[in-house]
Design a protein around this motif. Structure first.
Motif: not given
Length: 436
Positions: A61-63, A94-102, A121-122, A127-128
């Motif tokens: 979470f901190a990462v 970016m945010m939406g795609v990464v969240t689905v991948l998680i 990594v995700l 975070g970015i």
């Protein structure tokens, strides 16, 4: 061209886009925080049980927070140089795609060591994306304001996305935590992450309908008339306004660290140290989030009447004393007492959070505003937001049965913001970082 943007439906559309966009971003961020508190320790770090598993999950979470200043720098540059709108469309995707991948990620039981590695990594990419999102949303709402005096009120619509995202994330987790443990751990926790795909499409359509910020267009026009090319925004912020940046970092602490204290750490604290059922604390946080949703625009309105600085000073001061009432009530263990306890802390902290974005953004000149407020907010998040649940967990473990060290931590967070905001007020808005 700039006149067209400030007329008609654009201010309302910009505020709606800011609200919906930040709601999606914070929904994605909060479901990760909730999953970190409830499930990630078990499925991604199974060899680290109990306290160490939670610590490892909060570490991931901190990462995400540590990656946020990088996002602030990258998208602040894009937002100040190329356009607020372009920056915001990229961050949302970016945010939406990464969240689905998680939500699709295999667990430790399936792929071993690679599961937590891919999660981290995700989380960094997530975070970015968040690092670039918030500043742009605040500016698109405030810079479309038809009246200079209403900027803080319009900026509060971006802040409104935070409780809305939390409400949505809590409702999704409320649905899936009703499952038995086996179903929740195997597939239930994935549902809130996959649901993000639906939100992404809605947010993308709304965000495309908003015109570029009129302030940005005016600044670009002015820059083309200057003989000397403008410097890199990040360099201007770091060299031209370092004190302003540090005070803005401190001013944001209560709004960021305070929320991760009540909305993330308190889930772990109440389930592991007070012995409450996870459903009870999620119900409590849902009620409190609904309250925060309504106090956000109300706070921004009151602040516009009595003065932003006076309002921020008062709410930060009162926040120093609220955790003592919160822990007294939370330790009683009933749903009403926990809700009232957390509600008291969130009432003043949420009021502060509603106003701080507009106040801080007005301190920075247009040419470096996106970069300035993004770096301030994200550095504050990286240093104080990401570490607060970790520090809280360590204190709770080392002072079992005693809540005063945790209350003291919250008081220090409030004091830091109080001092910073008063110093910002004393400094005033200085436009000394504009390129010559």
């Amino acid at each position: 061209m700039t006149g067209h943007n400030t007329t008609g439906h654009q201010p309302v559309r910009a505020s709606t886009a800011a609200f919906v966009g930040t709601m999606i971003e914070w929904y994605d961020f909060y479901i990760y925080a909730t999953a970190a508190a409830l499930v990630f320790g078990k499925i991604f770090f199974p060899s680290a049980t109990g306290f160490y598993g939670t610590l490892a999950a909060f570490g991931t979470f901190a990462v995400g927070f540590f990656a946020r200043p990088l996002g602030g720098a990258i998208f602040g540059h894009i937002g100040d140089k190329i356009g607020r709108k372009k920056s915001l469309v990229i961050t949302l995707l970016m945010m939406g795609v990464v969240t689905v991948l998680i939500g699709l990620l295999p667990t430790y039981a399936s792929i071993g060591f690679w599961a937590p590695v891919l999660l981290v990594v995700l989380r960094i990419v997530q975070g970015i994306a968040v690092g670039g999102e918030w500043g742009g949303a605040v500016l698109m709402a405030s810079e479309h304001s038809p009246d200079q005096n209403k900027r803080t009120f319009f900026a509060s619509f971006a802040q409104l996305g935070s409780p809305a995202g939390l409400i949505l994330s809590m409702l999704m987790f409320k649905l899936v935590t009703g499952l038995d443990d086996e179903a929740f751990l195997s597939w239930g926790w994935r549902v809130p992450f996959l649901f993000s795909a639906v939100l992404l499409i809605i947010g993308f359509v709304i965000r495309l309908s908003v015109n570029e910020s009129p302030d940005f267009l005016k600044e670009k026009e002015a820059q083309t008339k200057r003989a000397k090319p403008a410097q890199v925004p990040l360099w201007q912020v770091l060299t031209g306004a370092p004190k302003l940046l540090m005070l803005a970092v401190g001013a944001n602490v209560l709004g960021i660290a305070g929320f991760y204290f009540t909305n993330t750490f308190m889930i772990a604290y109440t389930t592991q140290y007070v012995g409450l059922d996870r459903g009870v604390i999620l119900n409590c946080l849902l009620v409190v989030s609904i309250m925060q949703f309504f106090i956000t625009p109300l706070s921004a309105y009151i602040a516009s009447r009595i003065g932003n600085l006076r309002f921020l000073g008062f709410t930060a001061f009162v926040s120093m004393f609220t955790p003592y009432a919160m822990f007294n009530l939370v330790d009683r263990g009933s749903l009403p007492s926990i809700t009232v306890g957390v509600g008291i802390a969130v009432l003043f902290m949420g009021a502060y959070y509603a106003v701080i974005a507009g106040y801080v953004s007005d301190r920075f000149p247009t040419a470096i505003r996106y970069t300035g407020i993004s770096m301030a907010y994200q550095l504050s998040g990286a240093i104080f937001g990401g570490l607060t649940p970790l520090l809280g967990t360590i204190l709770a473990e080392n002072f079992k049965g005693q809540w005063w060290p945790l209350a003291l931590l919250f008081s220090v967070i409030s004091l830091l913001s109080l001092v910073s905001v008063l110093m910002l007020g004393a400094q005033g808005a200085k436009d000394n970082t504009q390129p010559a």
